[in-house]
Motif scaffolding. Sequence first.
Motif, PDB file in Angstrom:
ATOM      1  N   ILE A 655       0.857  -1.194   0.000  1.00 37.02           N
ATOM      2  CA  ILE A 655       0.000   0.000   0.000  1.00 37.02           C
ATOM      3  C   ILE A 655       0.894   1.245   0.000  1.00 37.02           C
ATOM      4  N   ALA A 656       0.432   2.280  -0.670  1.00 29.98           N
ATOM      5  CA  ALA A 656       1.252   3.492  -0.755  1.00 29.98           C
ATOM      6  C   ALA A 656       1.181   4.264   0.559  1.00 29.98           C
ATOM      7  N   PRO A 657       2.210   5.046   0.878  1.00 29.75           N
ATOM      8  CA  PRO A 657       2.126   5.912   2.056  1.00 29.75           C
ATOM      9  C   PRO A 657       0.918   6.839   1.923  1.00 29.75           C
ATOM     10  N   GLY A 658       0.236   7.057   3.030  1.00 30.16           N
ATOM     11  CA  GLY A 658      -0.925   7.958   3.005  1.00 30.16           C
ATOM     12  C   GLY A 658      -2.238   7.266   2.678  1.00 30.16           C
ATOM     13  N   THR A 659      -2.157   6.003   2.264  1.00 27.02           N
ATOM     14  CA  THR A 659      -3.369   5.250   1.929  1.00 27.02           C
ATOM     15  C   THR A 659      -3.406   3.999   2.805  1.00 27.02           C
ATOM     16  N   VAL A 660      -4.585   3.590   3.206  1.00 30.76           N
ATOM     17  CA  VAL A 660      -4.743   2.328   3.936  1.00 30.76           C
ATOM     18  C   VAL A 660      -5.848   1.523   3.246  1.00 30.76           C
ATOM     19  N   PHE A 661      -5.791   0.204   3.435  1.00 30.07           N
ATOM     20  CA  PHE A 661      -6.757  -0.678   2.779  1.00 30.07           C
ATOM     21  C   PHE A 661      -7.418  -1.585   3.807  1.00 30.07           C
ATOM     22  N   VAL A 662      -8.736  -1.749   3.648  1.00 30.73           N
ATOM     23  CA  VAL A 662      -9.495  -2.643   4.513  1.00 30.73           C
ATOM     24  C   VAL A 662     -10.417  -3.504   3.638  1.00 30.73           C
ATOM     25  N   PRO A 663     -10.462  -4.827   3.842  1.00 29.94           N
ATOM     26  CA  PRO A 663     -11.421  -5.642   3.096  1.00 29.94           C
ATOM     27  C   PRO A 663     -12.841  -5.390   3.577  1.00 29.94           C
ATOM     28  N   MET A 664     -13.802  -5.522   2.662  1.00 33.59           N
ATOM     29  CA  MET A 664     -15.190  -5.143   2.984  1.00 33.59           C
ATOM     30  C   MET A 664     -16.047  -6.314   3.477  1.00 33.59           C
ATOM     31  N   HIS A 665     -15.460  -7.468   3.729  1.00 35.63           N
ATOM     32  CA  HIS A 665     -16.263  -8.674   3.931  1.00 35.63           C
ATOM     33  C   HIS A 665     -16.843  -8.837   5.327  1.00 35.63           C
ATOM     34  N   TRP A 666     -16.284  -8.128   6.314  1.00 37.15           N
ATOM     35  CA  TRP A 666     -16.662  -8.435   7.691  1.00 37.15           C
ATOM     36  C   TRP A 666     -17.788  -7.553   8.205  1.00 37.15           C
ATOM     37  N   GLY A 667     -18.933  -8.191   8.460  1.00 35.41           N
ATOM     38  CA  GLY A 667     -20.038  -7.513   9.110  1.00 35.41           C
ATOM     39  C   GLY A 667     -20.096  -7.915  10.575  1.00 35.41           C
ATOM     40  N   ALA A 668     -21.142  -7.485  11.252  1.00 36.88           N
ATOM     41  CA  ALA A 668     -21.223  -7.679  12.704  1.00 36.88           C
ATOM     42  C   ALA A 668     -21.322  -9.149  13.109  1.00 36.88           C
ATOM     43  N   LEU A 669     -21.733 -10.039  12.192  1.00 36.86           N
ATOM     44  CA  LEU A 669     -21.814 -11.452  12.553  1.00 36.86           C
ATOM     45  C   LEU A 669     -20.451 -12.106  12.647  1.00 36.86           C
ATOM     46  N   TRP A 670     -19.464 -11.540  11.986  1.00 36.03           N
ATOM     47  CA  TRP A 670     -18.203 -12.255  11.793  1.00 36.03           C
ATOM     48  C   TRP A 670     -17.039 -11.641  12.551  1.00 36.03           C
ATOM     49  N   ALA A 671     -17.157 -10.434  12.987  1.00 33.08           N
ATOM     50  CA  ALA A 671     -16.099  -9.801  13.782  1.00 33.08           C
ATOM     51  C   ALA A 671     -16.703  -8.598  14.472  1.00 33.08           C
ATOM     52  N   ASP A 672     -16.143  -8.254  15.620  1.00 34.93           N
ATOM     53  CA  ASP A 672     -16.657  -7.096  16.340  1.00 34.93           C
ATOM     54  C   ASP A 672     -16.018  -5.820  15.821  1.00 34.93           C
ATOM     55  N   HIS A 673     -16.847  -4.879  15.492  1.00 36.47           N
ATOM     56  CA  HIS A 673     -16.384  -3.525  15.213  1.00 36.47           C
ATOM     57  C   HIS A 673     -15.351  -3.491  14.077  1.00 36.47           C
ATOM     58  N   ALA A 674     -15.627  -4.229  12.999  1.00 34.57           N
ATOM     59  CA  ALA A 674     -14.648  -4.302  11.898  1.00 34.57           C
ATOM     60  C   ALA A 674     -15.331  -4.100  10.544  1.00 34.57           C
ATOM     61  N   GLU A 675     -16.365  -3.263  10.545  1.00 31.08           N
ATOM     62  CA  GLU A 675     -17.112  -3.046   9.302  1.00 31.08           C
ATOM     63  C   GLU A 675     -16.472  -1.915   8.495  1.00 31.08           C
ATOM     64  N   ALA A 676     -16.000  -2.237   7.306  1.00 34.47           N
ATOM     65  CA  ALA A 676     -15.384  -1.210   6.458  1.00 34.47           C
ATOM     66  C   ALA A 676     -16.383  -0.097   6.165  1.00 34.47           C
ATOM     67  N   ASN A 677     -17.644  -0.475   5.972  1.00 35.82           N
ATOM     68  CA  ASN A 677     -18.621   0.540   5.575  1.00 35.82           C
ATOM     69  C   ASN A 677     -19.128   1.398   6.736  1.00 35.82           C
ATOM     70  N   ALA A 678     -18.666   1.113   7.947  1.00 32.70           N
ATOM     71  CA  ALA A 678     -18.918   2.072   9.031  1.00 32.70           C
ATOM     72  C   ALA A 678     -18.194   3.379   8.724  1.00 32.70           C
ATOM     73  N   LEU A 679     -17.181   3.298   7.863  1.00 32.40           N
ATOM     74  CA  LEU A 679     -16.327   4.451   7.586  1.00 32.40           C
ATOM     75  C   LEU A 679     -16.685   5.172   6.295  1.00 32.40           C
TER      76      LEU A 679
END
Length: 723
Positions: A655-679
């Motif tokens: 990933i380039a400096p200044g940019t971060v990447f998060v996969p969009m697959h995790w909703g509330a059923l699969w991990a706590d507080h890890a929803e990309a689309n919360a952002l």
Amino acid sequence: MSEPIKTLCPYCGVGCGLEVIPGEPTGKTPWQVRGDRDHPSSLGMVCVKGATVAESIGKDRLLYPMWRETLEQPFRRISWDEAFEKICDRIQTVLQTQGADAICMYGSGQFVTEDYYTAQKLMKGCLGTNNFDANSRLCMSSAVSGYIQSLGADGPPCCYDDLETTDCAFIIGSNTAECHPIVFNRLRKYHKKTPHVRLIVVDPRTTPTAAAADLHLAIRPGTDIDLLNGIAYLLIQSGHDAPDFVAQHTTGFADFAEVVQHYPPSVVAERCGIPVEALETAARYWGESARVLSLWSMGMNQSSEGTAKVRSLINLHLLTGQIGKAGAGPFSLTGQPNAMGGREAGGLSHLLPGYRSVTNPQHRADVETAWQLPAGRIAPQPGRSVWEMIVGLENDEVGLFWIAATNPAVSLPDLERTKAALRRSPFTIYQEAYHPTETTEYAHLLLPATQWSEKSGTMTNSERCVTLASAFQVAPGEAREDWAIFAEVGRRLGFATQFPFQTSAEIHAEFVKLTRDRPCDMTGISHERLHTAGPLQWPLPLGETATSQAKRLYTDLKFHTPNGRARFSAYHSRGLAEPPDQQFPFILTTGRLYGHWHTQTRTGRTDKIRQMHPHPFIEIHPRDAEQLGIVEGDLVAVQSRRGSAQFPAKVTRAIAPGTVFVPMHWGALWADHAEANALTHPAACPDSKQPELKACSVMLVPVRIGEAIAFSPAIKTENTLPV
Ligand code: SF4
């Protein structure tokens, strides 16, 4: 041993053919799946998702209609009869009190075409509202509007054989190796064995796709149009344009050329954050290649200037005459397995079946006549896009929200706002194969739907190839086909003439009549023919055999515009809807991983894939990590203007400096507080209404003091519904 059952992978838009055979009695699933060597799109290849698809189909199924008056109450089982009564009563009430515009349906590229078609007939025809949208809005709608505006009609002009006949593949905004793996396999094999073939990849991340490229342009997010205009500038300057093609087959060149002269290499390289030499090399590869194929996906489409990006890419093909011939053309890769079928059946809020538009009076009249409905029944303006449905819920303008085969409580942007809107809904129907999903929490009425293996219907893949996916096992519990549910509601509302269907083959036969003499003419395709002849590409008019003509569109260089010419566009880049600033200094980009599919409704229930991708993460460049004191595995809190989430850090130069990447697959059923689309934010392309899910600005804060992230264990694998 019995003959294998031939079907289609129900995951991505590559549309690989599958063969299914009974599994070992002691195996994990009753079915084994392998690639179908006879399928023209995939030639026997299959990725991990397709190979493991049978594993999840029996797990956590919704078996019966379930009802609750309020979201606070538990569900109770009801009969289908009661469920239909509640739906029809509610529809009648809403029609009387709020009008047809208060009824909304949000469907899915997981539908077969017959589901899509029946839903259009119910909503746009019988109920008189165009408020049908599908999750293709999040995926492909910029490609649709780009094709329509530039070429006069939707429909990717290319085919997968072009992957093996091109001289230069230009991949932009697509991690093809992970997200469309079998397309990439075909291209990669050809690229490896054919030394002169160039592979250019444009992506802010060094993805596996980019790692295979001859030239990787790691542009800053949001600078795609700068890059494309910059390449056009160099093509014109070096004489690699095709003036005869431009003069004979296009319009709008002068405006385009005027815009492009503002994109000299030094300006473009600076804006994109790439060396001038890399830009020049890209233009040279394109200009010197006899056949250039461009491939794109969500990285272009999910943008507040998505249509402009798509059209700017098509401009390069028009400028150089790279369209309508083998190995060349602009080729969008669809995300969902049947997003293409949805487009053909009119499955977005501005479309009607047969590549028609709700704003075209003749198109409305064609469809009203075919559906035996009075003139003027179909509304003349586009219905609500899915985000407009969410806004409608916020404003109490929606009296019935019907969601089918999709999971908006994970996949829509600005998730807290989305969830709050869903909570306001006075009546939400959720039609789904699985239970629970994250969206279940917001439903009043659950309707059990059949899925792949239990229903028969057609799907169209990215190269316009239609495959029949037949049912080969009995549906669990009381699950019904989506089309059968829509048709029954229609009949109960008094539209028996419109819904006489007993089988999906009958629906398909009616649907293809509406494609006659349209760009997507498939009157020569039927369930019976697909069953005997195998997959077929459109256009395939009645009476014609599958010919090489159908492989590619525009080989006669006649486009679907009134004068038969393709249209140049002239766009300056507007950049990101939410650029980074002092408070939120990082650009967050989102995407998908090789094994998981969208919100994990199936792949989260597949052991091999869960092991492959056990938890979410955030990619961060070592320079940024060092500045923030973050080391590999640290928990990082990520905050945007709308919400927050937290992920373990993956420190990487991918990933380039200044940019971060998060996969969009995790909703509330699969991990706590890890929803990309919360952002993410809902700012969308004004033409395609596709939200900019690919980029927003965020701040990062390391979370310390032993605050280990609490990923949820596997969700319950038993069906927990009361019976
Ligand atoms: Fe299925 Fe797509 Fe994988 Fe093919 S590439 S097997 S269609 S997920």
